[in-house]
Design an enzyme around this catalytic site. Structure first.
Site, mmCIF file in Angstrom:
data_model
loop_
_atom_site.group_PDB
_atom_site.id
_atom_site.type_symbol
_atom_site.label_atom_id
_atom_site.label_comp_id
_atom_site.label_asym_id
_atom_site.label_seq_id
_atom_site.Cartn_x
_atom_site.Cartn_y
_atom_site.Cartn_z
ATOM 1 N N THR A 221 0.832 -1.206 0.000
ATOM 2 C CA THR A 221 0.000 0.000 0.000
ATOM 3 C C THR A 221 0.868 1.258 0.000
ATOM 4 O O THR A 221 1.992 1.212 0.482
ATOM 5 C CB THR A 221 -0.859 -0.048 1.279
ATOM 6 O OG1 THR A 221 -1.740 -1.148 1.161
ATOM 7 C CG2 THR A 221 -1.638 1.214 1.527
ATOM 8 N N ARG A 249 -14.015 -7.878 0.252
ATOM 9 C CA ARG A 249 -13.305 -7.529 1.495
ATOM 10 C C ARG A 249 -12.745 -6.104 1.410
ATOM 11 O O ARG A 249 -12.199 -5.689 0.393
ATOM 12 C CB ARG A 249 -12.177 -8.540 1.706
ATOM 13 C CG ARG A 249 -11.290 -8.263 2.905
ATOM 14 C CD ARG A 249 -10.028 -7.523 2.512
ATOM 15 N NE ARG A 249 -9.113 -7.389 3.642
ATOM 16 C CZ ARG A 249 -8.071 -6.551 3.636
ATOM 17 N NH1 ARG A 249 -7.818 -5.816 2.586
ATOM 18 N NH2 ARG A 249 -7.287 -6.461 4.681
ATOM 19 N N GLY A 251 -10.228 -3.418 3.566
ATOM 20 C CA GLY A 251 -9.260 -3.337 4.662
ATOM 21 C C GLY A 251 -9.318 -2.001 5.384
ATOM 22 O O GLY A 251 -10.345 -1.301 5.366
ATOM 23 N N THR A 272 -0.073 1.054 6.947
ATOM 24 C CA THR A 272 0.026 -0.068 6.014
ATOM 25 C C THR A 272 0.239 -1.337 6.823
ATOM 26 O O THR A 272 1.049 -1.366 7.741
ATOM 27 C CB THR A 272 1.160 0.116 4.995
ATOM 28 O OG1 THR A 272 1.238 -1.087 4.203
ATOM 29 C CG2 THR A 272 2.512 0.379 5.634
ATOM 30 N N GLY A 273 -0.498 -2.363 6.474
ATOM 31 C CA GLY A 273 -0.352 -3.600 7.240
ATOM 32 C C GLY A 273 -1.575 -4.461 7.089
ATOM 33 O O GLY A 273 -2.395 -4.243 6.185
HETATM 34 N N1 ASP Z 1 -3.653 -2.355 4.808
HETATM 35 C C1 ASP Z 1 -3.960 -2.893 3.517
HETATM 36 C C2 ASP Z 1 -5.203 -3.733 3.610
HETATM 37 O O1 ASP Z 1 -5.355 -4.459 4.571
HETATM 38 C C3 ASP Z 1 -2.856 -3.712 2.951
HETATM 39 C C4 ASP Z 1 -1.515 -3.047 2.926
HETATM 40 O O2 ASP Z 1 -1.234 -2.188 3.747
HETATM 41 O O3 ASP Z 1 -0.728 -3.367 2.044
HETATM 42 O O4 ASP Z 1 -5.978 -3.706 2.705
#
Ligand code: ASP
Length: 360
Positions: A221, A249, A251, A272-273
């Site tokens: 992300t 889904r 996030g 991000t996570g």
């Molecule tokens: N946080 C994002 C999600 O769960 C994924 C990511 O940070 O890469 O959609």
């Protein structure tokens, strides 16, 4: 004659008062203060956190990431330097990363289980606490721009799917063909995950929810936070979500308070996570709230949320943040996080792995 004399004295008194006011206005009234505020701007970006290890990275790929991070942050920094707003800087910076196949946002978005790309984004203005977000859009080249439009041109905060795309059309956004988001690298990642899950199912005849969807997933992300010369903060985040996601889904990235938060009284944060955990921990807002209610520094708040609260739930990832004084933090509990920051003097720091690497 008497009247003329009175007028003359009156004029002289007025004139001298005006003159004596001048030095006050120039010095104490703020020229100096405003100058200090003007110098205090900054910008921070991330391009995702996860299992990013030096041993798995080729020199050329590392160079490509660093070059793109530098291009993105320099774009935002130039806007801020010229007196542009934090919101303008955040949007333009994120656009550069959205247009690059290197990151899991825009052009480089990951694939869903059904082999489509569903994009999420959000943006927040720390000055007004206004916010805009989109989730599950499949035809918008730069979802962060649509999030901004939701904030500016609609009475809503979060629009999703077809409705968000129709709103985009009404606002003059062009639809791209969903095939625009195809990249071989991301498609192969999806196939690899599907293949792995098949093997697991065959051997054990059952597979845990975590394994099916998220195991070994490298986040990608993108996000940006900025403080402009007027002391305004803004934050934005844009993503393709998680590889192999199903059932529409969504996030944390388009969730205000989880993936993105900005408040001029405290800080601006982009996350991000592993989104499910970031939503449950309300990561971005929690950092701001700890500063507001407990009076802790940005660094302390970010550390507690990312190193203690999120792992305690079982999640991983990181954040970038900047506070109203221009202090920055880039906190993550994974092996790496693509990241960079630039302060008012134009000093650039770029990092990928745990240790900060200064060479662009
Ligand atoms: N946080 C994002 C999600 O769960 C994924 C990511 O940070 O890469 O959609």
């Amino acid at each position: 004659m008497k009247q003329i004399l009175t007028l003359l004295i009156g004029f002289l008194v007025l004139f001298s008062c005006e003159n004596s006011k001048k030095p006050d206005t120039d010095t104490s009234n703020g020229t100096v203060e405003i100058k200090n505020i003007n110098e205090n701007f900054g910008i921070v970006i991330h391009g995702g956190a996860g299992t990013i290890l030096k041993k798995n990275m080729s020199d050329s790929l590392e160079y490509a990431y660093k070059t793109k991070l530098k291009e993105a942050i320099t774009t935002g920094h130039t806007i801020l330097k010229k007196g542009g707003t934090a919101l303008e800087a955040v949007t333009a910076t994120i656009n550069i990363m959205e247009d690059s196949p290197l990151f899991n946002s825009g052009k480089g978005a990951v694939f869903t289980h059904e082999e489509t790309n569903e994009l999420d984004a959000s943006i927040m203005d720390g000055a007004t606490l206004n916010a805009g977000a989109v989730a599950g859009v499949t035809r918008i080249k730069n979802p962060i721009n649509l999030a901004l439009s939701v904030m500016n041109d609609s009475p809503h905060v979060l629009l999703s799917g077809k409705g968000a795309e129709n709103f985009a059309k009404e606002q003059g956004f062009e639809w791209v063909d969903p095939s625009y988001f195809y990249t071989e690298k991301r498609y192969k990642s999806l196939q690899r995950i599907k293949e792995k899950n098949k093997t697991k199912l065959d051997k054990e005849n059952k597979v845990s929810f975590k394994d099916v969807y998220f195991k070994d997933y490298k986040f990608g992300t993108v996000g940006c936070v900025a403080l402009d010369k007027n002391g305004n903060l803004a934050a934005g985040t844009s993503t393709g979500g998680m590889t192999n996601k199903r059932w529409n889904r969504i996030g944390d990235s388009p969730i205000i308070g989880a993936g993105t938060y900005a408040n001029n009284a405290t800080c601006a944060v982009s996350s991000t996570g592993w989104g499910e955990y970031f939503i449950r921990a309300m990561v971005a807002y929690d950092i701001s709230a700890m500063m507001e209610y407990k009076g802790v520094s940005l660094k302390e708040a970010a550390r507690e949320v990312i190193q203690i609260k999120v792992p305690a739930l079982g999640g991983d990832g990181g954040i970038i943040a900047i506070d109203k004084e221009g202090n920055i933090t880039m906190e993550f509990n994974t092996a790496g996080m693509y990241r960079a920051y630039m302060n008012a003097e134009g000093k650039l720091i770029i990092g990928i792995y745990k240790e900060v690497d200064r060479k662009p």
